[in-house]
Design a protein around this motif. Structure first.
Motif, PDB file in Angstrom:
ATOM      1  N   HIS A 178      -3.153   1.517  16.895  1.00 49.68           N
ATOM      2  CA  HIS A 178      -3.281   0.309  16.158  1.00 49.68           C
ATOM      3  C   HIS A 178      -3.162   0.355  14.607  1.00 49.68           C
ATOM      4  CE1 HIS A 178      -4.613  -1.781  19.945  1.00 49.68           C
ATOM      5  NE2 HIS A 178      -4.921  -0.583  20.157  1.00 49.68           N
ATOM      6  N   ILE A 179      -2.285  -0.452  14.016  1.00 45.24           N
ATOM      7  CA  ILE A 179      -2.116  -0.578  12.495  1.00 45.24           C
ATOM      8  C   ILE A 179      -2.720  -1.773  12.178  1.00 45.24           C
ATOM      9  CG2 ILE A 179      -0.626  -0.505  10.507  1.00 45.24           C
ATOM     10  CD1 ILE A 179       1.197   1.503  12.162  1.00 45.24           C
ATOM     11  N   VAL A 180      -3.484  -1.683  11.058  1.00 43.89           N
ATOM     12  CA  VAL A 180      -4.032  -2.956  10.534  1.00 43.89           C
ATOM     13  C   VAL A 180      -4.288  -2.846   9.088  1.00 43.89           C
ATOM     14  CG1 VAL A 180      -6.429  -2.368  11.179  1.00 43.89           C
ATOM     15  CG2 VAL A 180      -6.167  -4.767  10.784  1.00 43.89           C
ATOM     16  N   LYS A 181      -4.126  -4.235   8.336  1.00 43.52           N
ATOM     17  CA  LYS A 181      -4.314  -4.064   7.053  1.00 43.52           C
ATOM     18  C   LYS A 181      -5.834  -4.320   6.618  1.00 43.52           C
ATOM     19  CE  LYS A 181       0.221  -6.558   5.867  1.00 43.52           C
ATOM     20  NZ  LYS A 181       0.886  -7.610   5.262  1.00 43.52           N
ATOM     21  N   ALA A 182      -5.885  -3.856   5.589  1.00 45.84           N
ATOM     22  CA  ALA A 182      -7.494  -3.624   4.805  1.00 45.84           C
ATOM     23  C   ALA A 182      -7.687  -5.209   4.925  1.00 45.84           C
ATOM     24  CB  ALA A 182      -7.524  -3.029   3.408  1.00 45.84           C
ATOM     25  N   GLY A 183      -8.967  -5.349   5.187  1.00 51.70           N
ATOM     26  CA  GLY A 183      -9.668  -6.688   5.484  1.00 51.70           C
ATOM     27  C   GLY A 183      -9.411  -7.539   6.757  1.00 51.70           C
ATOM     28  N   GLY A 184      -8.685  -6.897   7.532  1.00 56.12           N
ATOM     29  CA  GLY A 184      -8.138  -7.490   9.006  1.00 56.12           C
ATOM     30  C   GLY A 184      -9.226  -7.040  10.107  1.00 56.12           C
ATOM     31  N   SER A 185      -8.891  -7.313  11.183  1.00 52.08           N
ATOM     32  CA  SER A 185      -9.730  -6.911  12.410  1.00 52.08           C
ATOM     33  C   SER A 185      -8.708  -6.390  13.420  1.00 52.08           C
ATOM     34  CB  SER A 185     -10.632  -8.236  12.762  1.00 52.08           C
ATOM     35  OG  SER A 185      -9.478  -9.199  13.496  1.00 52.08           O
ATOM     36  N   LYS A 255      -5.166   3.029  12.337  1.00 55.26           N
ATOM     37  CA  LYS A 255      -4.776   3.264  10.817  1.00 55.26           C
ATOM     38  C   LYS A 255      -4.901   1.897   9.925  1.00 55.26           C
ATOM     39  CE  LYS A 255      -1.199   6.829  11.872  1.00 55.26           C
ATOM     40  NZ  LYS A 255       0.141   7.162  11.838  1.00 55.26           N
ATOM     41  N   VAL A 256      -5.741   2.046   9.126  1.00 52.99           N
ATOM     42  CA  VAL A 256      -5.998   0.791   8.186  1.00 52.99           C
ATOM     43  C   VAL A 256      -4.963   0.936   6.904  1.00 52.99           C
ATOM     44  CG1 VAL A 256      -7.839  -0.385   6.783  1.00 52.99           C
ATOM     45  CG2 VAL A 256      -8.424   0.704   8.992  1.00 52.99           C
ATOM     46  N   MET A 257      -4.289  -0.081   6.644  1.00 48.37           N
ATOM     47  CA  MET A 257      -3.057   0.076   5.344  1.00 48.37           C
ATOM     48  C   MET A 257      -4.023  -0.315   4.136  1.00 48.37           C
ATOM     49  SD  MET A 257      -0.384   1.163   6.613  1.00 48.37           S
ATOM     50  CE  MET A 257       1.034   0.610   5.597  1.00 48.37           C
ATOM     51  N   ASP A 258      -4.110   0.846   3.424  1.00 52.69           N
ATOM     52  CA  ASP A 258      -5.037   0.385   2.241  1.00 52.69           C
ATOM     53  C   ASP A 258      -4.615   1.159   1.399  1.00 52.69           C
ATOM     54  OD1 ASP A 258      -6.913  -0.622   0.546  1.00 52.69           O
ATOM     55  OD2 ASP A 258      -8.967   0.107   1.570  1.00 52.69           O
ATOM     56  N   THR A 259      -5.317   1.003  -0.064  1.00 54.93           N
ATOM     57  CA  THR A 259      -4.805   2.043  -1.212  1.00 54.93           C
ATOM     58  C   THR A 259      -5.255   3.305  -0.826  1.00 54.93           C
ATOM     59  OG1 THR A 259      -6.532   1.118  -2.488  1.00 54.93           O
ATOM     60  CG2 THR A 259      -4.536   0.210  -2.995  1.00 54.93           C
ATOM     61  N   ASN A 335       0.581   4.769  -2.784  1.00 54.35           N
ATOM     62  CA  ASN A 335       1.185   4.587  -1.380  1.00 54.35           C
ATOM     63  C   ASN A 335       1.700   3.169  -1.521  1.00 54.35           C
ATOM     64  OD1 ASN A 335      -0.918   2.884  -0.853  1.00 54.35           O
ATOM     65  ND2 ASN A 335      -1.797   3.993   0.553  1.00 54.35           N
ATOM     66  N   GLU A 336       2.198   2.680  -0.405  1.00 48.72           N
ATOM     67  CA  GLU A 336       2.948   1.239  -0.139  1.00 48.72           C
ATOM     68  C   GLU A 336       1.937   0.226  -0.623  1.00 48.72           C
ATOM     69  OE1 GLU A 336       3.725   0.026   3.987  1.00 48.72           O
ATOM     70  OE2 GLU A 336       4.244   1.803   3.861  1.00 48.72           O
ATOM     71  N   ALA A 337       0.660   0.562  -0.313  1.00 46.02           N
ATOM     72  CA  ALA A 337      -0.357  -0.798  -0.498  1.00 46.02           C
ATOM     73  C   ALA A 337      -0.765  -0.733  -2.124  1.00 46.02           C
ATOM     74  CB  ALA A 337      -1.482  -0.299   0.336  1.00 46.02           C
ATOM     75  N   GLY A 338      -0.624   0.357  -2.850  1.00 45.03           N
ATOM     76  CA  GLY A 338      -0.872   0.406  -4.304  1.00 45.03           C
ATOM     77  C   GLY A 338      -1.529   1.592  -4.550  1.00 45.03           C
TER      78      GLY A 338
END
Length: 457
Positions: A178-185, A255-259, A335-338
């Motif tokens: 599961h891939i989720v953006k930072a702040g998501g659930s 995997k949480v997509m974050d800086t 990375n791609e998030a910052g």
């Protein structure tokens, strides 16, 4: 014989009077209803018609359905047995209305009906059974014509609790990563079964479950929900299913997509009079995405940092620095998030020429001994190192050697070589390396090579 319409208009369907009280009527329209009447004929003529028959539809003949293809026991408890079966291969040309289930206990011979009303599904749970007793079951399909043939289970079934190890039911919606953006659930869910009903326990590898996580478990489903995800929620989560029959573990990857996290262990590995080389380690957490590159910065003024370079490697050389000045540096990962937070060096570095004691590599000269024939030529080559670059000299019995027609000496910043022609008698040859220090004229002498017993062979 005549065919009659709704308006009592009758048509003859036989040209000649049949000799027997039966006949075949052909060329009818399928699914059309027809009525018939019959008249007797003799030499005197045609008799009075019979009453008109009930409407008859011209369709394929109907029959009772055949038996279900398979009947089997799918589960059991101490007081119940669950049955499953397949639909009949032939429904007799009519819709199946339902099924009749019958059973016989132990050595009894009389079959008893189990269900009062027809069962419309292809499964049924027979309840109220005696614990430990054996039963036989059979199933028959029913259509509008009537009850079809029976199908019996292959062997008697016993009303006992079945023990099965935990099993995971995986469907098309199941995802392990599961891939989720930072702040998501994110919600990790799993359907399972087993006898007795398994317990479900969630754990996170290399850490504890977040305070924002919630575990929900029912008899056949368990889920782990994480709200407001951060990079710390990245990792592997395992649900352990366990009962008295065994256990089963299933692992999910989040995997949480974050800086990314900051680089680790930023340090200096080389300092020269105008440059410094930094080295660092990759962040412990890449933010769930590949590290694209690193940014190296140094301060400008009291509260501003400026970029001095970027690299995909874990080292970077900063050049064009002022000799004698001190510098601080920091490194960021991207990375791609910052960008990550900066990681600074532990202390400032002074840009100057480093002092490294003179050294030499004598490993290629066995026992530091060289022999040659009288009048022959010999060559000695010695690698040297040090900062500042050392000066090398050669001596023969305390006498410093110089270039002559017989002796050739070559010196570079990393090696010294002597070539001599016409060796005549045993002598001791000494090579000395000196370095002129910036603080004064003191010389450091290191004996690199002693060649003894140079003799006439």
């Amino acid at each position: 014989k005549q065919l009659c319409s709704a308006g009592n208009l009758c048509l003859s369907v036989t040209r000649e009077a049949p000799k027997s009280p039966t006949t075949l009527v052909i060329n009818l329209t399928e699914d059309m209803e027809y009525e018939f009447r019959v008249m007797a004929v003799n030499d005197a003529g045609v008799g009075t018609p019979s009453n008109i028959s009930l409407p008859i539809k011209a369709a394929e003949p109907k029959d009772i359905p055949c038996a279900p293809s398979v009947v089997c026991v799918s589960d059991s408890t101490s007081t119940s047995i669950s049955l499953e079966w397949t639909k009949p291969a032939d429904d007799g040309g009519m819709e199946i209305l339902g099924y009749i289930i019958e059973m016989v206990k132990g050595e009894e011979v009389e079959w008893k009906r189990v269900n009062e009303e027809l069962v419309t599904e292809t499964n049924y749970v027979v309840t109220g059974l005696q614990t430990g007793a054996e039963y036989k079951f059979r199933v028959a399909a029913v259509n509008h014509v009537g009850r079809g043939e029976d199908k019996e289970i292959p062997e008697p079934a016993q009303a006992v609790d079945r023990l099965t190890v935990p099993q995971v039911d995986i469907d098309a919606a199941f995802k392990q990563t599961h891939i989720v953006k930072a702040g998501g659930s994110v919600c990790l869910g799993i359907h399972f079964r087993g006898k007795p009903i398994p317990t479900a326990t969630w754990v996170k590898e290399e850490g504890e479950l977040s305070v924002m996580s919630e575990v929900t478990t029912t008899d056949g489903y368990s889920s782990l929900s994480i709200e407001n995800c951060s990079r710390n929620d990245t990792g592997k989560y395992t649900v352990n299913l366990e009962n008295s029959s065994g256990s089963k573990a299933t692992t999910f990857v989040v995997k949480v997509m974050d800086t990314p996290g900051p680089p680790e262990a930023v340090a200096f590995i080389e300092v020269t009079r105008g440059s410094v080389t930094l080295m660092w380690k990759s962040p412990l957490n890449d933010g769930g995405a590949r590290i694209h590159h690193y940014i190296v910065e140094r301060p400008k003024g009291t509260d501003k940092w400026v970029v001095v370079g970027n690299t995909k490697n874990l080292t970077y050389a900063v050049e064009k620095l002022n000799k004698g000045d001190e510098y601080d540096f920091c490194v960021k990962a991207k990375n791609e998030a910052g960008y990550s937070k900066p990681k600074e060096t532990l202390a400032p570095v002074l840009v100057k020429e480093p002092h490294i004691e003179p050294a030499a590599d004598l490993s290629e000269i066995t026992n530091q001994l060289i022999t040659c024939r009288s009048g022959s030529t010999f060559t000695i080559d010695v690698p040297v190192s040090g900062r500042p670059a050392p000066k090398a000299t050669w001596k023969l019995e305390e006498m410093r050697l110089k270039n002559t027609d017989r002796v050739s000496i070559k010196v570079s910043k990393d090696r010294t070589t002597i070539n001599s022609r016409g060796a005549s008698e045993p002598k001791e040859l000494v090579a000395a390396v000196t370095v002129q220090e910036q603080r004064g004229n003191k010389q450091n002498q290191l004996v690199l090579l002693a060649v003894k017993n140079v003799f006439t062979a």
